[in-house]
Enzyme design. Structure first.
Site, PDB file in Angstrom:
ATOM      1  N   ASN A  33       8.352  -4.459   3.240  1.00 39.94           N
ATOM      2  CA  ASN A  33       6.972  -4.060   3.533  1.00 39.94           C
ATOM      3  C   ASN A  33       6.567  -4.379   4.965  1.00 39.94           C
ATOM      4  O   ASN A  33       5.935  -3.574   5.638  1.00 39.94           O
ATOM      5  CB  ASN A  33       6.047  -4.777   2.549  1.00 39.94           C
ATOM      6  N   HIS A  70       0.844  -1.203   0.000  1.00 37.25           N
ATOM      7  CA  HIS A  70       0.000   0.000   0.000  1.00 37.25           C
ATOM      8  C   HIS A  70       0.875   1.248   0.000  1.00 37.25           C
ATOM      9  O   HIS A  70       1.873   1.304   0.716  1.00 37.25           O
ATOM     10  CB  HIS A  70      -0.841   0.064   1.271  1.00 37.25           C
TER      11      HIS A  70
END
Lengths: 86, 264
Positions: free
Chosen positions: B150, B120
């Site tokens: 991430n 994201h």
């Protein structure tokens, strides 16, 4: 407070995500990714969350058992290309 | 001959400028996500073609059909919005962005068996309501990100930004990929960014700074001034600010080295 059973079809799509606390289960075709964390507290909430996770992992185990599994996944498909902005 | 070449160059430059102007015009349709209501301006003309601005309730994206990723996702984080509702559990789903034509967008299949996380840009954890949480799973807000990156260092940066927003009252945050170097990796039709950035601007302190990090598992983030980031990526991220304003460095919290299993 009872959590409804989430729609999660292990290894069948790249869309499904279930979050339990800050722990996320992400469905992929070649894996299920678990990331983040959650406290399974010794209260009603903790029990509901534990049941939910237990159910989901049960589905994952069942899906894997039903597959003809290789010893190891093949390496990912990643190409190298010229940078269009370079 | 020379004249012909020259006029062709002017035409090309004109087209690029028009494309950039169009992208900015569309970006202006959700001004509340941006400092001074002004969306970033692309300064590297190679980035400008086939870009499209997309507005979501609490973040704004400019998407590139060349990379099939966002070039940035911008949020105006407010302290009262960051207090996350702690549901027992919730369901979401990654999805292709329906407002983009299939010829321009990433599909779920592009990411499958790639080995990369769907990272994201505007984080799910920042989203104040269910509709915005769903929005954040649009592939127009996603880039292929190294999984270890991430889940460790990047997640730590996102957590620190939320803490800062609570302390500062509000923050403008712009997050995006950088595509540097002569070659890039590609999964399906999606380009893998070489680096990622997260810019934070505090209106209270009138100062900003950015984390800049390689899209690798063992990478460490560098904290850099706004104008240095803008030069690196070829985007004027905060056009409402003067060059002088951009030199005012905001102190960013240190990102603790995440512990990795098996290594300590």
């Amino acid at each position: 407070m009872k959590a409804k059973k989430p729609a999660f079809a292990p290894f069948e799509n790249e869309a499904d995500v279930v979050e339990v606390g800050r722990l996320a289960l992400e469905n992929r075709l070649d894996r299920i990714t678990l990331s983040g964390d959650v406290d399974l507290t010794a209260d009603r909430r903790g029990l509901e969350q534990a049941r939910l996770l237990h159910g989901l992992l049960g589905q994952v185990v069942a899906a894997l058992e039903a597959k003809d599994l290789p010893e190891q996944l093949p390496p990912p498909e990643v190409k190298t290309v010229k940078n269009p902005f370079g | 001959m020379l004249q012909k070449l020259f006029s062709r160059a002017i035409l090309a430059a004109g087209l690029l400028a028009a494309a950039a102007a169009q992208a900015q015009l569309q970006g202006a349709s959700c001004p509340s996500h941006y400092v001074g209501g002004r969306a970033p301006q692309i300064t590297n003309p190679k980035l400008a073609p086939d870009t499209r601005a997309l507005c979501f309730n609490v973040f704004g994206v400019t998407h590139s059909a060349i990379t099939r990723t966002p070039l940035w996702s911008a949020e105006h984080l407010r302290a009262d919005n960051v207090e996350a509702a702690q549901d027992l559990s919730r369901e979401d789903s990654f999805h292709a962005e329906s407002r983009l034509p299939p010829s321009q967008r990433a599909e779920l299949a592009d990411y499958s068996r790639s080995g990369f996380d769907r990272g994201h840009m505007a984080p799910n954890g920042d989203m104040p309501d269910r509709a915005s949480q769903r929005d954040s799973f649009s592939l127009a807000n996603i880039v292929p990100q190294d999984g270890e990156n991430n889940r460790n260092v990047w997640a730590a940066i996102e957590g620190e930004v939320r803490k800062m927003a609570k302390k500062e009252g509000d923050l403008y945050v712009i997050t995006g990929p950088a595509f540097l170097g002569s070659n890039l990796r590609q999964v399906g039709k999606v380009l893998v960014p070489s680096h990622l950035y997260k810019l934070v601007y505090s209106p209270r302190q009138k100062a900003g700074a950015a984390w800049f990090i390689e899209n690798q598992g063992d990478a460490k983030p560098n904290v850099i001034p706004i104008n240095e980031l803008e030069r690196i990526i070829g985007i004027n991220l905060l056009p409402a600010l003067s060059e002088r304003d951009k030199e005012r460095m905001l102190r960013l919290p240190k990102i603790r080295e995440p512990k990795r299993r098996g290594r300590g």
